[in-house]
Design an enzyme around this catalytic site. Structure first.
Site, PDB file in Angstrom:
ATOM      1  N   ASP A   1      -2.413  10.409   3.948  1.00  0.00           N
ATOM      2  CA  ASP A   1      -3.816  10.042   4.095  1.00  0.00           C
ATOM      3  C   ASP A   1      -4.526  11.030   5.013  1.00  0.00           C
ATOM      4  OD1 ASP A   1      -6.257   8.810   4.174  1.00  0.00           O
ATOM      5  OD2 ASP A   1      -5.634   7.201   5.527  1.00  0.00           O
TER       6      ASP A   1
ATOM      7  N   LYS B   1       0.846  -1.204   0.000  1.00  0.00           N
ATOM      8  CA  LYS B   1       0.000   0.000   0.000  1.00  0.00           C
ATOM      9  C   LYS B   1       0.874   1.244   0.000  1.00  0.00           C
ATOM     10  CE  LYS B   1      -3.148   2.525   3.070  1.00  0.00           C
ATOM     11  NZ  LYS B   1      -3.806   2.502   4.393  1.00  0.00           N
TER      12      LYS B   1
ATOM     13  N   ASP C   1     -12.113   7.161   4.208  1.00  0.00           N
ATOM     14  CA  ASP C   1     -10.890   6.909   4.980  1.00  0.00           C
ATOM     15  C   ASP C   1     -10.536   5.430   5.001  1.00  0.00           C
ATOM     16  OD1 ASP C   1      -8.670   7.599   6.482  1.00  0.00           O
ATOM     17  OD2 ASP C   1      -9.734   7.492   8.399  1.00  0.00           O
TER      18      ASP C   1
ATOM     19  N   GLU D   1      -9.489   3.834   2.423  1.00  0.00           N
ATOM     20  CA  GLU D   1      -9.019   3.927   1.037  1.00  0.00           C
ATOM     21  C   GLU D   1      -7.950   2.910   0.693  1.00  0.00           C
ATOM     22  OE1 GLU D   1      -5.605   5.096   2.961  1.00  0.00           O
ATOM     23  OE2 GLU D   1      -7.650   5.675   3.471  1.00  0.00           O
TER      24      GLU D   1
ATOM     25  N   ARG E   1      -7.729  -0.285   1.121  1.00  0.00           N
ATOM     26  CA  ARG E   1      -8.271  -1.485   0.475  1.00  0.00           C
ATOM     27  C   ARG E   1      -8.740  -1.181  -0.950  1.00  0.00           C
ATOM     28  NH1 ARG E   1     -12.441  -1.854   5.316  1.00  0.00           N
ATOM     29  NH2 ARG E   1     -10.632  -0.814   6.235  1.00  0.00           N
TER      30      ARG E   1
ATOM     31  N   LYS F   1      -9.896  12.863   8.677  1.00  0.00           N
ATOM     32  CA  LYS F   1      -9.406  12.425   9.978  1.00  0.00           C
ATOM     33  C   LYS F   1      -9.353  13.596  10.957  1.00  0.00           C
ATOM     34  CE  LYS F   1      -6.297   8.843   8.148  1.00  0.00           C
ATOM     35  NZ  LYS F   1      -6.781   7.680   8.904  1.00  0.00           N
TER      36      LYS F   1
END
Length: 484
Positions: free
Chosen positions: A261, A256, A338, A340, A342, A268
């Site tokens: 993020d 990944k 959030d 994301e 996967r 977040k």
């Protein structure tokens, strides 16, 4: 770092020439088997109460009588195993590092096997690593340049194997740490692609980087849905190490690569969001593993896949409730932007099919739920394949990079049901690490697969904040175990 082996014996350690001598002691303090000068100073120190024979305790001596090395450090290990040996070496290095020592000799009162030698290299690398790319005021690099491991003649061959393996893994860990520690405005998808291209200069490694247009052509709708909120162009990085015959099915590592993020529209909280630069820890571990493999040159084929982008909020970003179509053709309702990781991994897992892999392992800082379940010591391991799971657990034990197997019962899949798509991308708070793995499992029907959730092990917070480089040791040991 220059790592070397010197065949000698504990009965002649006082004659060893080095700037400093580090001796790891364990077991009965009266049965260490050292030569007279060192045995005497050790006994006197214990009798005087200067050294308690407890794990982690150390003692520094300057120019002890009858010893050639100018500095001697005793470090107490809790037992004779490699994990305790590594901890003791690390403790000793903590005393030695500030002293300007350039050449350190390391010995043990007990046997040194290949695993101990590997552990010594890991401890030395950890102790001497310092991030300084964006910090001009950082302390100067440690003076330590050479470590000589002192072993009995009968142990020398195995110790050399372990030391070489440890040195290679240390290079990989250092690369992973350096990439992950870079701030998000430095470590972008383009930066990761450039780091991958540097690896292509090493023997047997080839690299290809797919841009947005190429990913669109492949139908990577899920990956690109995450990327569309950012101005940074996405990159899909493909690495190949060709160590065996073309007919040999490769090990595929999928990392990944979210270089920052924010959570996207499902943004977040501000507190500790800076640590989301580490959300590319899986990608960093793939790059680090390739660095180690290039050094060791095992007879096995390895493929690395890194889908890399940022997860940002903008007018173009995906929204909760959007439905995207993955490369596999399966549709996904994005209930939480959030979740994301996967979404980018699922397209990489589909892309992996073209290599007809022996096994596929994805590595991701995927869920906070895994941190709640396992803390920061063990990575979460998910696989329906018992043999593969056991092999990965063994690799983690061998590399002192442990994992813990988590369940993947079919019943958990119910949480991913959606009224508007083939699946939702989240399944609620309960069992979050498991339902995330179940989501990924839906894209792996054509090969043997395992998932490593490294959200709790890829970095440390607090005063020691920084990337760990895990699970490079586990992955490297696993690749080595596949060698013909």
């Amino acid at each position: 770092m220059d790592f070397r082996i010197l065949a000698t014996s504990t009965s002649s350690l006082s004659k060893v020439s080095a700037d400093a001598l580090l001796i790891v002691v364990a077991g009965d303090p009266k049965q260490q088997g050292l030569d007279d000068p060192l045995d005497r100073v050790l006994s006197d120190a214990i009798a005087a109460g200067d050294l308690a024979f407890k794990a982690g305790r150390t003692l520094y001596l300057h120019r002890p009588l009858g010893v050639k090395a100018a500095r001697v450090v005793f470090a107490v290990a809790g037992d004779a195993g490699p994990k305790a040996f590594k901890s003791a070496v690390a403790a000793g290095l903590g005393l030695i590092k500030p002293l300007g020592v350039k050449h350190l000799a390391v010995a043990a009162s007990g046997a040194i096997e290949d695993s101990h030698a590997e552990a010594a290299a890991a401890a030395a690398s950890d102790a001497t690593y310092s991030y300084r790319h964006t910090k001009p005021s950082a302390s100067p690099a440690p003076a330590l340049q050479k470590i000589t491991l002192l072993v009995d003649k009968a142990e020398a061959k195995a110790a050399q194997t372990g030391l070489s393996r440890g040195a290679a893994i240390a290079l990989g860990v250092a690369l992973a740490r350096e990439c992950a520690n870079r701030p998000g405005n430095h470590c972008t998808p383009s930066f990761l692609a450039a780091e991958a291209r540097k690896l292509a200069k090493l023997p047997r490694i080839k690299v290809d980087v797919l841009d947005r247009k190429a990913c669109e052509k492949l139908g990577m709708g899920s990956f690109l849905a995450v990327a569309q909120g950012s101005d940074e162009p996405p990159k899909f990085i493909v690495l190949r190490y060709d160590g065996a015959s073309r007919s040999d099915a490769p090990v595929v590592l999928v990392g990944k690569g979210i270089t920052f993020d924010t959570g996207g529209i499902s943004i977040k909280p501000a507190a500790e969001m800076d640590e989301m630069k580490y959300d590319m820890g899986g990608a960093a571990s793939v790059l680090g593993s390739f660095r180690a493999v290039a050094e060791l040159q095992p007879q096995v084929n390895v493929v690395g896949l890194i889908p890399s982008c940022e997860n940002m909020p903008s007018g173009r970003a995906i929204k909760p409730g959007d439905v995207v179509t993955s490369m596999s053709g399966q549709t996904i309702e994005v209930l939480n932007t959030d979740a994301e990781g996967r979404l980018i991994l699922c397209d990489a897992l589909t892309y992996a099919e073209r290599f007809k892999p022996a096994v596929v392992i994805d590595i991701a800082t995927l869920t906070g739920a895994c941190v709640i379940a396992l803390g920061h010591h063990r990575s979460g391991l998910f696989s329906a394949d018992d043999a593969l799971a056991d092999a990965l657990l063994d690799a983690g034990s061998a590399g002192l990079d442990p994992a813990w197997r988590m369940p993947l019962d079919d019943e958990y899949e119910e949480a991913l049901r959606s009224n508007f798509a083939d699946m939702g991308n989240v399944g609620g708070r309960a069992g979050g690490a498991i339902t995330a793995a179940m989501f990924l499992k839906k894209f792996t029907a054509k090969y043997r697969w395992a998932h490593l959730d490294i959200a709790g092990t890829a970095w440390k917070s607090g005063a020691a904040k920084g990337a760990t480089g895990r699970p490079v040791p586990l992955l490297t040991h696993f690749v080595l175990s596949r060698t013909r």
